[in-house]
Design a protein around this motif. Structure first.
Motif, PDB file in Angstrom:
ATOM      1  N   ARG A   9       0.834  -1.200   0.000  1.00  0.00           N
ATOM      2  CA  ARG A   9       0.000   0.000   0.000  1.00  0.00           C
ATOM      3  C   ARG A   9       0.870   1.250   0.000  1.00  0.00           C
ATOM      4  N   ASP A  10       1.947   1.217   0.790  1.00  0.00           N
ATOM      5  CA  ASP A  10       2.859   2.367   0.824  1.00  0.00           C
ATOM      6  C   ASP A  10       3.568   2.557  -0.514  1.00  0.00           C
ATOM      7  N   MET A  11       3.961   1.456  -1.095  1.00  0.00           N
ATOM      8  CA  MET A  11       4.665   1.545  -2.371  1.00  0.00           C
ATOM      9  C   MET A  11       3.732   2.106  -3.445  1.00  0.00           C
ATOM     10  N   ARG A  12       2.498   1.636  -3.450  1.00  0.00           N
ATOM     11  CA  ARG A  12       1.543   2.108  -4.469  1.00  0.00           C
ATOM     12  C   ARG A  12       1.176   3.573  -4.251  1.00  0.00           C
ATOM     13  N   PHE A  13       1.170   3.981  -3.008  1.00  0.00           N
ATOM     14  CA  PHE A  13       0.905   5.398  -2.719  1.00  0.00           C
ATOM     15  C   PHE A  13       1.957   6.265  -3.412  1.00  0.00           C
ATOM     16  N   LEU A  14       3.216   5.874  -3.271  1.00  0.00           N
ATOM     17  CA  LEU A  14       4.277   6.641  -3.921  1.00  0.00           C
ATOM     18  C   LEU A  14       4.187   6.526  -5.442  1.00  0.00           C
ATOM     19  N   ILE A  15       3.979   5.304  -5.908  1.00  0.00           N
ATOM     20  CA  ILE A  15       4.007   5.063  -7.353  1.00  0.00           C
ATOM     21  C   ILE A  15       2.840   5.769  -8.049  1.00  0.00           C
ATOM     22  N   ASN A  16       1.658   5.607  -7.514  1.00  0.00           N
ATOM     23  CA  ASN A  16       0.482   6.099  -8.234  1.00  0.00           C
ATOM     24  C   ASN A  16      -0.004   7.463  -7.769  1.00  0.00           C
ATOM     25  N   GLU A  17       0.154   7.752  -6.486  1.00  0.00           N
ATOM     26  CA  GLU A  17      -0.490   8.955  -5.969  1.00  0.00           C
ATOM     27  C   GLU A  17       0.464  10.112  -5.741  1.00  0.00           C
ATOM     28  N   VAL A  18       1.708   9.806  -5.382  1.00  0.00           N
ATOM     29  CA  VAL A  18       2.632  10.910  -5.076  1.00  0.00           C
ATOM     30  C   VAL A  18       3.532  11.246  -6.259  1.00  0.00           C
ATOM     31  N   LEU A  19       4.159  10.238  -6.830  1.00  0.00           N
ATOM     32  CA  LEU A  19       5.185  10.518  -7.848  1.00  0.00           C
ATOM     33  C   LEU A  19       4.689  10.256  -9.274  1.00  0.00           C
ATOM     34  N   ASP A  20       3.453   9.922  -9.417  1.00  0.00           N
ATOM     35  CA  ASP A  20       2.820   9.676 -10.728  1.00  0.00           C
ATOM     36  C   ASP A  20       3.715   8.867 -11.664  1.00  0.00           C
ATOM     37  N   TYR A  21       4.025   7.696 -11.229  1.00  0.00           N
ATOM     38  CA  TYR A  21       4.831   6.815 -12.068  1.00  0.00           C
ATOM     39  C   TYR A  21       4.141   6.445 -13.379  1.00  0.00           C
ATOM     40  N   PRO A  22       2.817   6.275 -13.431  1.00  0.00           N
ATOM     41  CA  PRO A  22       2.204   5.956 -14.722  1.00  0.00           C
ATOM     42  C   PRO A  22       2.577   6.976 -15.806  1.00  0.00           C
ATOM     43  N   ALA A  23       2.486   8.264 -15.461  1.00  0.00           N
ATOM     44  CA  ALA A  23       2.864   9.288 -16.449  1.00  0.00           C
ATOM     45  C   ALA A  23       4.366   9.221 -16.742  1.00  0.00           C
ATOM     46  N   HIS A  24       5.131   8.994 -15.691  1.00  0.00           N
ATOM     47  CA  HIS A  24       6.584   8.875 -15.853  1.00  0.00           C
ATOM     48  C   HIS A  24       6.929   7.754 -16.824  1.00  0.00           C
ATOM     49  N   TYR A  25       6.353   6.590 -16.602  1.00  0.00           N
ATOM     50  CA  TYR A  25       6.651   5.450 -17.482  1.00  0.00           C
ATOM     51  C   TYR A  25       6.192   5.726 -18.914  1.00  0.00           C
ATOM     52  N   ALA A  26       5.050   6.394 -19.038  1.00  0.00           N
ATOM     53  CA  ALA A  26       4.520   6.666 -20.377  1.00  0.00           C
ATOM     54  C   ALA A  26       5.474   7.527 -21.194  1.00  0.00           C
TER      55      ALA A  26
END
Lengths: 607, 607
Positions: A9-26
């Protein structure tokens, strides 16, 4: 013994909610595969491996240790089977190019995985971990022929790799390297010398071990500019890529270490061992430096991994063990005493661990985006961006490696402290975490070396403070957006703003004085590093709090409301009770060098 | 492996030059024997024992550990012979009454000796160390018949003793003690229950082991007011004082510990074991508290001992090992690199260790005078002075135990850090010091417990801040005398003055808020303890610097000029670079309790 659960849950918070990894990866050339679904699958797959395979053999691996017998090393029970599962799962190749059998995913995913593996079993993680350095070196510097010879088996994990730098007389000071490489008529070299502290230097997990070795050519200049890089496999590799004849590199012994006892640390004797030059002659150290950042961030993760593991153990114990009554009155009147977690001081300890784990994780995840972008620039042949991200990562690296490993030690020691006397007993697993964590401030460059790298190389010489100005710009942006907010996010914003200004001023004051006082950098460096770490961690905790606050206000994820509130509370704790330490480090960093330098060497002791 | 040398010059500086022990001893009823010549002879005799007998079996004792076999414990090779030498030298009886075979010297001498023994071999020191608690308890509370039965053999060291408090379900919270004592027709009791973490609970060094046991009488009230004290020997003692029939107390196992592995930590099963009540029924805990101060100061010494041992090891390595060049230019141009000691950051580490050892030693030696005076009041039946010194020692104790053990851990970890990767290797002995030191903040009351004792019991409830006011009076006296001095002693004096005022204000602020917020004491306690420790250590380093300065100015002991200058330089270092940490602790101690208490127990983790 603590039961490790991956903090998804903590990891996903950073990945999806704080650091917007989806946009980063895109935005990455190699990021299109890294869809949210795939990232989730990777996280969950790694979590399962770590929770079910690696964590259960952590304590037993420590107790048993590695066995050395006549040059052969046997790893603790269960390591071989676990390594097989690691290989079969394709975990080694996660972030390596598809052309060598990898999955070609961004580097960051490999770093997420490393935290979980490390928290579950750092000793085990050392074996595939060392391969990363070896693979990266070959990917960047080897000839195509060398790559196709070694990389497929390394990327699959069938073979492992090492980095052979340290010798008995030198670790940090590689100018003193003595191992010699004599050229042979066939273009190969015969290497002779002794390397020590070689992690994964000998073991029974893989069919071959590929050593990357620093050595001197005949007539090489003295010092660091006369060191070349060689690849020296344990078994010579046939043209079809199969491991063949045994090379004359042998394991003389393994070390008796305080911790990471499941990881074999070898003395390797090279006795005219056959090797091949990689990269240009005498430019071996330069090549090493290229991948030092990623290697060091790999160790920075150790701080987070041990903080998380120790926190989980301490939290479980604090909920379970009963002792005394809370000072503000009975909390569990039906029981004969209250659980430890009700005691303010126990909460202080747990929150310190939690803040270190969550603040540190965010620092790693932010740097991981930079690592991804740097690799992306390589893929896109974009030197400008490469240099930009290389500098950015170069700034993060010593702070993360130096500060997070020191904080990891603190968190691990706190975990023992929550257990009281039981923390000192092997069976509970808490003292193992403290012992395993203890190496992290020593290897891959001590904290002192990270500090010199940060203050001397990166801040003063490399960028004249620009790297600090750039990072503090992020801080000011966050601060300005929340400066007048009510409640904790506003308080944090004002603190962040003050620290951003203060960090630049501190840097400037040191820069001005360093010109006149050549002892200043060494004298201020570790305090400057720690100051920087505390401030940077403050920023990343405030960033998480601010995001959590926004999500709470937007009423998003009401099932996560407690989770978000806890993020704000953790950050509040940090700003109230941990960040003030930055003042002490600032004060020490600015103290006269005189107070360190004036004592005669002979006057340190009169024995 | 570090070669331990007793720091006799430093000890004599405190004894003769700073704290005027000769005058102190001259004023004690049991001090007339403690002439400077005798004190010197004791110090030198203890030094020889420690350097030549105990230190050489420290590393091997750690590696071998203790062996458990069917209820019997064998200590590591050499311990038995060393213990024999300890007994033959009459060391156990140093500070115990002559009527039981002791030498009747003041307590402080025994504390000086403990530091040396602990630095040389803390595990070994645990065996005679536990006897001290047992002997003190019997001396104070046992009947004359009991005393004459047990004390001669305990004081000679032929037998050893233990303190059996902890049980599996409780350590700190002794209200939960379950061991039962059933009265027998002959006036004895049969004890049944399990005790754990019993240091020296079983071993092969002595002819008998005398356990002091906390247990409950039938119909005893629940909680801490229903606990009584018993003496339970391993072998029942015949009327002539000889060890006879085996009692039904048996060792069920020994713990696998992180460190102090040469010290056996036993689980003891009492199976209707024969014991005798000492002191009044149900007043066992009260009796325990009487000697808790001295026991805890015994552990505070561990911080100093490990700091000293680790400092000596690190200093030798820093002078020997060469790496890189000093940033201010080559220091040893003839060599291929400079010794570590030339590097500013290495000096920072060494000076931190040195300041901890020398500041901590002075704190112990000052408290030791109070312990002497307290015992003197007993000898003179002077209740007023007894209470006065008891209060004074009660104030010193949690600060010394809590703060010095935390600082001892730091010093021990620094020692490893100076060694770089080699610090992690068993053979060098530095990691052992860190492991051995790690227990010190856990046993005999964790740091958290010391902090509650200090802030809650001693400062707020016990004296309403008076103990702080009294100690800071000493600080102000030193400060005023040097306020306008030029150079470092003047700077320190002004700092000491500011801290004295600040410490009282901090205490007052906490006192005022504690009435309204019952969580405040627990929330502020550890930071308050650390603040107090840093300030107190600052005072004792300044005191040494001031004395050194005076001696230098008077031209006394010109052969010691370098030694005196080093004292001033060490104190200067501390004020510049360590004392600023007090600010961070002050700030955290004053932070709202909210930041610790607001998080729901369930929100600490979402796993």
């Amino acid at each position: 013994m603590p039961t490790y659960k991956a903090p998804l849950r903590d990891m996903r918070f950073l990945i999806n909610e704080v650091l917007d990894y989806p946009a980063h990866y895109a935005g990455l050339a190699n990021g299109s595969e890294a869809t949210p679904e795939l990232v989730d699958a990777v996280l969950e797959g790694a979590a399962t491996l770590c929770e079910e395979v690696l964590a259960p053999i952590n304590l037993s691996g420590d107790r048993e240790g590695c066995h050395f017998n006549a040059g052969e090393v046997t790893t603790p029970a269960g390591f071989k089977e676990a390594y097989r599962q690691f290989v079969d799962g394709g975990w080694q190749g996660l972030s390596f190019p598809t052309e060598y059998g990898g999955q070609g995913l961004p580097t960051s995913l490999s770093l997420f995985k490393t935290e979980m593996m490390g928290a579950a079993n750092w000793s085990f993680n050392m074996y595939p971990g060392l391969s990363l350095g070896c693979i990266n070196t070959l990917l960047r510097y080897a000839t195509e022929a060398q790559k196709s010879l070694y990389l497929p088996s390394l990327v699959s994990g069938e073979w492992t790799g090492t980095m052979c730098l340290t010798e008995p007389q030198c670790g940090t000071d590689l100018a003193q390297v003595k191992t010699r490489a004599a050229p042979q008529p066939d273009g190969s070299y015969k290497l002779t010398g002794t390397k020590m502290f070689i992690s994964a230097g000998e073991h029974d997990l893989a069919g071959n071990i590929v050593h990357i070795v620093l050595a001197r050519l005949p007539d090489a200049p003295a010092g660091t500019r006369g060191i070349s890089l060689f690849v020296v496999p344990k078994f010579l590799v046939a043209i079809d890529g199969s491991a063949g004849q045994r090379n004359t590199v042998s394991c003389g012994s393994i070390e008796h270490k305080m911790g990471i006892r499941g990881s074999a640390t070898a003395v390797l004797n090279f006795d005219e061992a056959t090797g091949h030059l990689i990269f240009e002659p005498n430019k071996g150290l330069e090549a090493m430096f290229t991948y030092m950042n990623t290697a060091r961030i790999g160790i920075a993760i150790q701080g987070v991994a041990h903080a998380e593991a120790s926190f989980q153990g301490a939290l479980a114990y604090a909920k379970d063990r009963r002792s005394m009554r809370a000072l503000s009155g009975k909390k569990e009147p039906e029981a004969n005493a209250d659980s430890l977690i009700w005691h303010a001081d126990v909460r202080r300890m747990l929150l310190t661990q939690k803040a270190i784990a969550e603040g540190g994780r965010a620092m790693i995840y932010a740097a991981a985006q930079t690592a991804d972008l740097m690799f992306n620039a390589t893929l896109e042949n974009d030197q400008t961006n490469y240099d930009r991200y290389d500098n950015e990562l170069g700034f993060y690296t010593p702070i993360l490696k130096g500060f997070l490993t020191e904080m990891g030690l603190e968190a691990a020691n706190i975990g023992m402290q929550v257990f009281g006397g039981h923390g000192y007993i092997h069976e509970h697993g808490m003292e193992q975490i403290a012992r395993d964590a203890r190496i992290s401030t020593l290897y891959e460059g001590t904290t002192g070396i990270q500090a010199l790298d940060l203050l001397g190389r990166k801040v003063l010489i490399g960028t004249k403070g620009k790297c600090v100005r750039e990072f503090t710009r992020l801080m000011l942006r966050l601060a300005r957006a929340n400066l007048f907010a009510r409640g904790p996010t506003g308080t944090m914003a004002r603190s962040i703003m003050k620290r951003a200004v203060e960090w630049n001023l501190l840097t400037l004051r040191i820069m001005l004085r360093a010109g006149k006082d050549r002892d200043l950098v060494g004298s201020a460096s570790v305090d400057y590093l720690m100051y920087s770490g505390y401030v940077m961690m403050g920023y990343f905790l405030a960033l998480q709090a601010e995001k959590a606050q926004t999500l709470l206000l937007n009423g998003k994820g009401s099932e996560s409301a407690d989770f978000y509130r806890a993020k704000i509370q953790t950050a509040t704790f940090y700003f109230d009770r941990i960040l003030p330490r930055a003042d002490a480090h600032r004060s020490s960093a600015l103290a006269p060098t005189h107070s360190l330098m004036q004592m005669d060497n002979a006057s340190f002791a009169f024995l």
